[in-house]
Design a protein around this motif. Structure first.
Motif, PDB file in Angstrom:
ATOM      1  N   THR A  65     135.132  36.460 112.459  1.00 58.49           N
ATOM      2  CA  THR A  65     134.817  37.928 113.293  1.00 58.49           C
ATOM      3  C   THR A  65     134.792  38.119 114.662  1.00 58.49           C
ATOM      4  O   THR A  65     134.730  39.478 115.500  1.00 58.49           O
ATOM      5  N   THR A  66     134.984  36.983 115.221  1.00 61.21           N
ATOM      6  CA  THR A  66     134.610  35.852 117.106  1.00 61.21           C
ATOM      7  C   THR A  66     136.942  36.394 116.495  1.00 61.21           C
ATOM      8  O   THR A  66     136.794  37.553 118.652  1.00 61.21           O
ATOM      9  N   PRO A  71     137.313  42.342 115.762  1.00 64.95           N
ATOM     10  CA  PRO A  71     136.375  42.504 115.946  1.00 64.95           C
ATOM     11  C   PRO A  71     136.332  43.881 115.174  1.00 64.95           C
ATOM     12  O   PRO A  71     135.570  44.394 114.997  1.00 64.95           O
ATOM     13  N   VAL A 106     133.972  43.874 111.807  1.00 64.79           N
ATOM     14  CA  VAL A 106     132.848  44.125 112.679  1.00 64.79           C
ATOM     15  C   VAL A 106     133.035  45.647 112.988  1.00 64.79           C
ATOM     16  O   VAL A 106     131.643  46.324 111.820  1.00 64.79           O
ATOM     17  N   GLN A 107     133.686  46.287 113.337  1.00 59.63           N
ATOM     18  CA  GLN A 107     133.625  47.541 113.428  1.00 59.63           C
ATOM     19  C   GLN A 107     133.883  48.510 112.081  1.00 59.63           C
ATOM     20  O   GLN A 107     132.379  49.463 112.379  1.00 59.63           O
ATOM     21  N   LYS A 129     130.214  47.754 109.990  1.00 53.70           N
ATOM     22  CA  LYS A 129     129.093  48.398 110.605  1.00 53.70           C
ATOM     23  C   LYS A 129     129.579  50.189 110.392  1.00 53.70           C
ATOM     24  O   LYS A 129     128.590  51.092 109.838  1.00 53.70           O
ATOM     25  N   GLN A 171     121.503  48.486 117.763  1.00 49.74           N
ATOM     26  CA  GLN A 171     122.313  48.249 119.067  1.00 49.74           C
ATOM     27  C   GLN A 171     122.705  46.941 119.750  1.00 49.74           C
ATOM     28  O   GLN A 171     122.302  46.161 120.345  1.00 49.74           O
ATOM     29  N   GLY A 172     123.691  46.333 119.479  1.00 52.32           N
ATOM     30  CA  GLY A 172     124.268  45.161 120.147  1.00 52.32           C
ATOM     31  C   GLY A 172     123.861  43.919 119.466  1.00 52.32           C
ATOM     32  O   GLY A 172     124.798  42.850 119.470  1.00 52.32           O
ATOM     33  N   VAL A 173     123.677  44.492 118.488  1.00 56.46           N
ATOM     34  CA  VAL A 173     124.347  43.496 116.961  1.00 56.46           C
ATOM     35  C   VAL A 173     125.465  43.401 116.103  1.00 56.46           C
ATOM     36  O   VAL A 173     125.753  44.536 115.583  1.00 56.46           O
ATOM     37  N   ASN A 174     125.812  42.386 116.427  1.00 58.10           N
ATOM     38  CA  ASN A 174     127.339  42.321 115.597  1.00 58.10           C
ATOM     39  C   ASN A 174     127.034  41.311 114.444  1.00 58.10           C
ATOM     40  O   ASN A 174     127.305  39.840 114.919  1.00 58.10           O
ATOM     41  N   PRO A 175     126.940  41.761 113.489  1.00 59.54           N
ATOM     42  CA  PRO A 175     126.993  40.316 112.295  1.00 59.54           C
ATOM     43  C   PRO A 175     127.891  39.425 112.258  1.00 59.54           C
ATOM     44  O   PRO A 175     129.457  39.850 111.950  1.00 59.54           O
ATOM     45  N   GLN A 176     127.701  38.441 111.800  1.00 63.20           N
ATOM     46  CA  GLN A 176     128.739  36.800 112.037  1.00 63.20           C
ATOM     47  C   GLN A 176     128.461  36.273 110.521  1.00 63.20           C
ATOM     48  O   GLN A 176     128.217  35.650 110.492  1.00 63.20           O
TER      49      GLN A 176
END
Length: 388
Positions: A75-76, A79, A82-83, A86, A98-103
């Motif tokens: 996911t890094t 992106p 991840v979007q 979500k 807010q600002g949490v991006n699951p890896q």
């Protein structure tokens, strides 16, 4: 007055029924020859032509495959995965801070493609193909989450979901070594999509149908028109050009289906293809058509091979000479030439004779290409030379 009119109506209705029954009964008279095995050189209309408007429609969709065993997108580097995750969770009522991006490594972004067959009805199922869009390494064991499939007009015509079937596999070690067989990033879901919207078809509209040849040819179009007219009588069919034939058809959908079932099984002898030689310069494949002819020409084919070898000589002085050991280069050059005689093409040489003459001199495909191009340049090759 009513008793006087009743016989007239009965007589008119009876005459109409007799006419309709006579027309329907006449159709089986052709079935004995229409559905029989085509003669050598003949093909059914359904094998050489297609009805205008009756075709597949391509569908495409974007979705997520979940449940992978650590072989999903990194996911890094992707992106959009991840979007998409979500957004999907938000639609299911799960709100991430807010600002949490699951890896995650068990999710992969994919493209879903499929071909929707003609006349597909709502509720019918068909196969779909799933292809990785990010950097996932393997889609085995994954499940496609419900994905809408859209057509070229942007409308949703089907929905896909299910477990993937992947033919390839890939394994790797901690030292970076890996083994891959097939393509593990592409899979299929048999009957994985359900039709939600029917594609409009013009098959039952208008008073005629148009047959489009797969390979346009004026001779084939003319023969098709004649076969249809001889079978149904009158001027039922008319050739539009070298690729299309217009056929008058019943307006009733059921009658039109019965008419087409007879029409598409009529045997037609296609026109002979043009004289053509197709050359694939990358693979060395040469395909020569049956109608290729060669005018009188003489061809000489031979290979000149030059071999250069280095044989260094060591010169060592005597024991008390006081000199130094030196290496003297010695080059050997050898020239060999194959003794391939000149061969002659007589007027009207056929395909069999061309192949036999070239095989006699042992010309490989690359040299055969050169011979055919040279024959074309001098005007001796009576064929179209196509290089792909």
């Amino acid at each position: 007055m009513k008793h006087c009119r009743t016989p007239t109506r009965i007589t008119t209705l009876a005459a109409w029924l007799v006419a309709v029954i006579g027309l329907l009964v006449s159709l089986p008279l052709y079935s004995g020859n229409i559905f029989s095995k085509a003669a050598p050189g003949q093909e059914r209309i359904k094998d050489i032509a297609a009805f205008a408007g009756v075709r597949d429609n391509q569908l495409v969709g974007y979705g997520l495959v979940v449940g992978l065993d650590g072989s999903g997108d990194r996911t890094t580097q992707t992106p959009f995965t991840v979007q998409s995750l979500k957004n999907m969770l938000g639609q299911l009522g799960v709100t991430l801070p807010q600002g949490v991006n699951p890896q995650l490594k068990n999710v992969a972004a994919v493209m879903v493609t499929a071909d929707l067959i003609p006349f597909a009805k709502a509720g019918q199922r068909f196969d779909v193909t799933i292809s990785s869009l990010g950097n996932a390494q393997d889609l085995r064991g994954g499940t496609l989450v419900m994905t809408p499939l859209r057509g070229a007009d942007g409308q949703v015509y089907a929905v896909a979901q299910g477990n993937l079937v992947v033919g390839g596999f890939g394994v790797g070690g901690d030292d970076g070594s890996s083994v891959t067989q097939g393509v593990p990033t592409v899979g299929r879901i048999p009957r994985g999509a359900t039709v939600e919207r029917e594609v409009p078809s013009a098959f039952a509209q208008g008073g005629s149908l148009v047959l489009n040849l797969h390979r346009p040819d004026f001779s084939t179009a003319n023969r098709m028109m004649n076969v249809i007219n001889d079978t149904f009588g009158g001027q039922v069919a008319r050739a539009i050009d070298g690729a299309s034939v217009r056929v008058r058809a019943p307006t009733s959908p059921s009658d039109r289906v019965a008419f087409v079932s007879v029409l598409e099984n009529l045997p037609v002898e296609p026109g002979t293809p043009p004289a053509r030689v197709v050359i694939n310069a990358r693979t060395g494949t040469v395909v020569i058509g049956a109608n290729v002819r060669v005018l009188p020409a003489a061809v000489s084919h031979g290979n000149l091979t030059v071999t250069i070898t280095e044989d260094p000589q060591v010169n060592q002085p005597g024991a008390f000479a006081g000199g130094q050991t030196v290496v003297t280069p010695q080059t050997n050059i050898g020239v060999t030439q194959e003794d391939n005689p000149m061969f002659l093409f007589n007027p009207g040489t056929s395909l069999n004779e061309i192949v036999r003459a070239v095989n006699q001199v042992g010309a490989p495909p690359s040299d055969l290409i050169s011979i055919l191009q040279a024959l074309r340049e001098v005007g001796a090759l009576r064929a179209e030379l196509v290089v792909i």
